[in-house]
Scaffold this motif. Structure first.
Motif, PDB file in Angstrom:
ATOM      1  N   HIS A 223      57.082 -24.318 -35.227  1.00 45.63           N
ATOM      2  CA  HIS A 223      57.939 -23.356 -36.021  1.00 45.63           C
ATOM      3  C   HIS A 223      58.831 -22.862 -35.346  1.00 45.63           C
ATOM      4  O   HIS A 223      58.156 -22.539 -33.814  1.00 45.63           O
ATOM      5  CB  HIS A 223      56.916 -22.222 -36.543  1.00 45.63           C
ATOM      6  CG  HIS A 223      56.468 -23.057 -37.852  1.00 45.63           C
ATOM      7  ND1 HIS A 223      55.346 -23.518 -37.834  1.00 45.63           N
ATOM      8  CD2 HIS A 223      56.732 -22.675 -39.264  1.00 45.63           C
ATOM      9  CE1 HIS A 223      54.811 -24.292 -39.362  1.00 45.63           C
ATOM     10  NE2 HIS A 223      55.247 -23.280 -39.910  1.00 45.63           N
ATOM     11  N   ILE A 224      59.737 -23.100 -35.511  1.00 49.29           N
ATOM     12  CA  ILE A 224      60.755 -21.836 -34.876  1.00 49.29           C
ATOM     13  C   ILE A 224      61.764 -20.816 -35.900  1.00 49.29           C
ATOM     14  O   ILE A 224      61.481 -21.413 -36.704  1.00 49.29           O
ATOM     15  CB  ILE A 224      61.906 -22.680 -34.079  1.00 49.29           C
ATOM     16  CG1 ILE A 224      62.605 -22.052 -33.248  1.00 49.29           C
ATOM     17  CG2 ILE A 224      62.760 -23.727 -34.873  1.00 49.29           C
ATOM     18  CD1 ILE A 224      63.563 -22.278 -32.436  1.00 49.29           C
ATOM     19  N   GLU A 356      58.294 -13.991 -42.096  1.00 44.34           N
ATOM     20  CA  GLU A 356      58.733 -15.399 -41.812  1.00 44.34           C
ATOM     21  C   GLU A 356      57.931 -16.678 -42.645  1.00 44.34           C
ATOM     22  O   GLU A 356      56.519 -15.991 -42.625  1.00 44.34           O
ATOM     23  CB  GLU A 356      58.178 -15.273 -40.395  1.00 44.34           C
ATOM     24  CG  GLU A 356      58.916 -15.080 -39.502  1.00 44.34           C
ATOM     25  CD  GLU A 356      58.391 -14.599 -38.305  1.00 44.34           C
ATOM     26  OE1 GLU A 356      56.991 -14.409 -37.407  1.00 44.34           O
ATOM     27  OE2 GLU A 356      59.042 -13.985 -37.427  1.00 44.34           O
ATOM     28  N   ALA A 357      58.331 -17.448 -43.359  1.00 45.37           N
ATOM     29  CA  ALA A 357      57.778 -18.044 -44.434  1.00 45.37           C
ATOM     30  C   ALA A 357      57.164 -19.298 -43.512  1.00 45.37           C
ATOM     31  O   ALA A 357      57.496 -19.919 -42.719  1.00 45.37           O
ATOM     32  CB  ALA A 357      58.235 -18.506 -45.097  1.00 45.37           C
ATOM     33  N   ALA A 368      63.654 -17.306 -45.597  1.00 50.60           N
ATOM     34  CA  ALA A 368      62.658 -16.552 -46.072  1.00 50.60           C
ATOM     35  C   ALA A 368      63.771 -15.578 -46.000  1.00 50.60           C
ATOM     36  O   ALA A 368      64.710 -15.261 -45.820  1.00 50.60           O
ATOM     37  CB  ALA A 368      61.641 -16.225 -45.469  1.00 50.60           C
ATOM     38  N   VAL A 369      63.199 -15.222 -47.564  1.00 47.54           N
ATOM     39  CA  VAL A 369      64.520 -13.695 -47.819  1.00 47.54           C
ATOM     40  C   VAL A 369      63.796 -12.714 -48.604  1.00 47.54           C
ATOM     41  O   VAL A 369      62.810 -12.239 -49.552  1.00 47.54           O
ATOM     42  CB  VAL A 369      64.824 -14.630 -49.466  1.00 47.54           C
ATOM     43  CG1 VAL A 369      66.354 -13.419 -50.102  1.00 47.54           C
ATOM     44  CG2 VAL A 369      65.866 -15.855 -49.427  1.00 47.54           C
ATOM     45  N   GLY A 370      64.610 -11.027 -47.861  1.00 45.41           N
ATOM     46  CA  GLY A 370      64.101 -10.217 -48.064  1.00 45.41           C
ATOM     47  C   GLY A 370      64.774  -9.721 -48.805  1.00 45.41           C
ATOM     48  O   GLY A 370      65.862  -9.931 -49.666  1.00 45.41           O
ATOM     49  N   ALA A 371      64.948  -8.238 -49.165  1.00 43.74           N
ATOM     50  CA  ALA A 371      65.362  -6.908 -50.563  1.00 43.74           C
ATOM     51  C   ALA A 371      66.687  -6.614 -49.672  1.00 43.74           C
ATOM     52  O   ALA A 371      66.308  -6.964 -48.704  1.00 43.74           O
ATOM     53  CB  ALA A 371      64.193  -5.998 -50.436  1.00 43.74           C
ATOM     54  N   THR A 392      64.649 -15.190 -42.797  1.00 39.89           N
ATOM     55  CA  THR A 392      64.479 -16.054 -41.774  1.00 39.89           C
ATOM     56  C   THR A 392      64.660 -17.573 -42.012  1.00 39.89           C
ATOM     57  O   THR A 392      63.568 -17.377 -43.292  1.00 39.89           O
ATOM     58  CB  THR A 392      63.738 -15.139 -41.556  1.00 39.89           C
ATOM     59  OG1 THR A 392      63.580 -14.060 -41.088  1.00 39.89           O
ATOM     60  CG2 THR A 392      62.985 -15.967 -40.616  1.00 39.89           C
ATOM     61  N   GLY A 393      65.037 -18.298 -41.436  1.00 41.23           N
ATOM     62  CA  GLY A 393      65.050 -19.478 -41.315  1.00 41.23           C
ATOM     63  C   GLY A 393      63.353 -20.270 -40.765  1.00 41.23           C
ATOM     64  O   GLY A 393      63.410 -19.574 -39.186  1.00 41.23           O
TER      65      GLY A 393
END
Length: 424
Positions: A223-224, A356-357, A368-371, A392-393
């Motif tokens: 993962h990166i 981080e997903a 990954a999407v935050g608030a 975050t990708g």
């Protein structure tokens, strides 16, 4: 002749299933298309429809039975004009005792009787028969542990993995009782115990698959992670205008729906990220199918918005609402959650700022999407307040270089901050 209904393969990875619930009982008349049972697979709990018509004469697998191999008979129907009485149970018939014959002192020992009396039909699942053929196991020597002595996969594997033991000579031949078969699931290396008051919940098939796949993903995929902050004010304004216009149609667009569209368009703009790693090859996809993480009672599942890059935001919103409801009810069909070219996971509704997903193989990225929250930002030479969220990708570094991942993240950011491109 009775019609056998077998445990269906409801997904490509399904080998066994749990008979969660019966919707029929002996004596019921079943028509094609009727719901006869609920099967818990490695993905979800799904309803099974009858293909044939007839009267239920036997429930071969009890409700709640786990690890039923695909192909096992679970139900029997009597066709039109046939008796609906349950089939008689087979009664072992002892062979006539041979006449007493004097035995010479050096006479060789008699061969051990087989697990199946001579002349009886060997009852085995199709999968057990295939494995027996490959392993060179004589089914006549295998004692079945399934319903009514049916030989299942675990019985054949147990027989193939140990030397045959001669059965003792008994006064009258009788079937050798089945030996206990250990569960197929591997035991943990060190059993977890605790003196703290607790309860024990057995893992369902979905949770087992989640555990296995996520472990494989973190162990086998390098993962990166790439993170960006994105301003949301323009997108929130557009969302308000869209919802006002769509109100007569009963459609409500969420921020998540707009981010799905942004990711899909970003993948089309940066096709090097719309890929899957396949050994010596890369699969480069020509459309963006977005798998969206949904928390269901049985565990995480990812229904898919197929071709999201070519769909209107209103269509994405309507499909996402329907898919999420089906996911939470355990009613998704395999084609609705299998596949996808990239994934999206949004925990913003829980106030999570950034995370981080884990990549969902065979896909090569997940967003990954935050608030969204009010933050101080610099606009020109002055400070200002804006609604900002962090994305975050996670990228499979075997398939996607860091520069290409950064290009995708920049494209998604630009589409969110200039959202007219999402509806153009």
């Amino acid at each position: 002749m009775a019609i056998d209904v077998t445990m269906p393969a409801l997904s490509p990875t399904m080998e066994v299933g749990t008979l969660a619930k019966w919707h029929v009982k002996p004596g019921d008349v079943v028509k094609s298309g009727d719901i006869i049972a609920e099967i818990e697979t490695d993905k979800a709990t799904m309803e099974v429809e009858a293909v044939d018509e007839g009267t239920v004469i036997e429930i071969a697998v009890p409700e709640g039975l786990e690890n039923v191999p695909v192909g096992t008979v679970i139900l029997r129907l009597a066709g039109e004009g046939e008796s609906s009485a349950p089939p008689p149970k087979p009664v072992p018939v002892a062979a006539p005792a041979p006449a007493a014959v004097p035995v010479a002192p050096a006479a060789p020992a008699a061969p051990a009787p087989s697990a199946t009396p001579s002349g009886d039909r060997i009852i085995a699942s199709p999968l057990a028969r295939r494995i027996a053929e490959l392993q060179g196991v004589d089914l006549a020597t295998v004692a079945g542990s399934g319903p009514r002595g049916r030989i299942v996969r675990a019985d054949v594997e147990a027989a193939a993995g140990k030397p045959a033991v001669a059965a003792p000579v008994a006064p009258a031949p009788s079937p050798v009782p089945a030996e206990p078969v250990a569960p197929r699931a591997p035991a943990p290396a060190a059993p977890v115990t605790s003196d703290i008051p607790h309860s024990v919940e057995k893992l369902g098939n979905v949770r087992k698959v989640i555990a296995r796949r996520l472990t494989e993903a973190k162990q086998s995929i390098p993962h990166i992670y790439l993170t960006l902050d994105v301003e949301l004010d323009a997108l929130l304004k557009l969302r308000g205008e869209l919802n006002k216009a769509l109100e007569p149609r009963g459609i409500k667009v969420s921020v998540n729906d707009l981010v799905i569209k942004a990711l899909a368009l970003g993948l089309r703009q940066v096709p090097k990220c719309n890929v899957s790693f396949a050994g010596e090859n890369l699969l480069v996809y020509e459309r963006a199918d977005i798998s969206v993480a949904v928390a269901a009672p049985s565990g995480l599942i990812t229904p898919i918005i197929t071709g999201a890059d070519g769909k209107a935001v209103s269509q994405i919103a309507a499909e996402m609402k329907a898919l999420a409801e089906k996911a939470r009810a355990g009613k998704l069909q395999p084609h609705e959650y299998q596949g996808g070219t990239a994934s999206l996971s949004n925990l913003g509704m829980f106030g999570i700022k950034q995370f981080e997903a884990v990549i969902n193989p065979p896909q090569a990225m997940i967003l990954a999407v935050g608030a969204g929250e009010k933050r101080a930002v610099v606009k020109g030479d002055a400070l200002a307040i804006a609604t900002v969220m962090t994305i975050t990708g996670s990228f499979d570094h075997r398939a996607i270089d860091g520069a290409d991942g950064a290009e995708l993240m920049s494209a998604v950011k630009a589409l969110i901050e200039n959202p007219l491109g999402l509806v153009a």
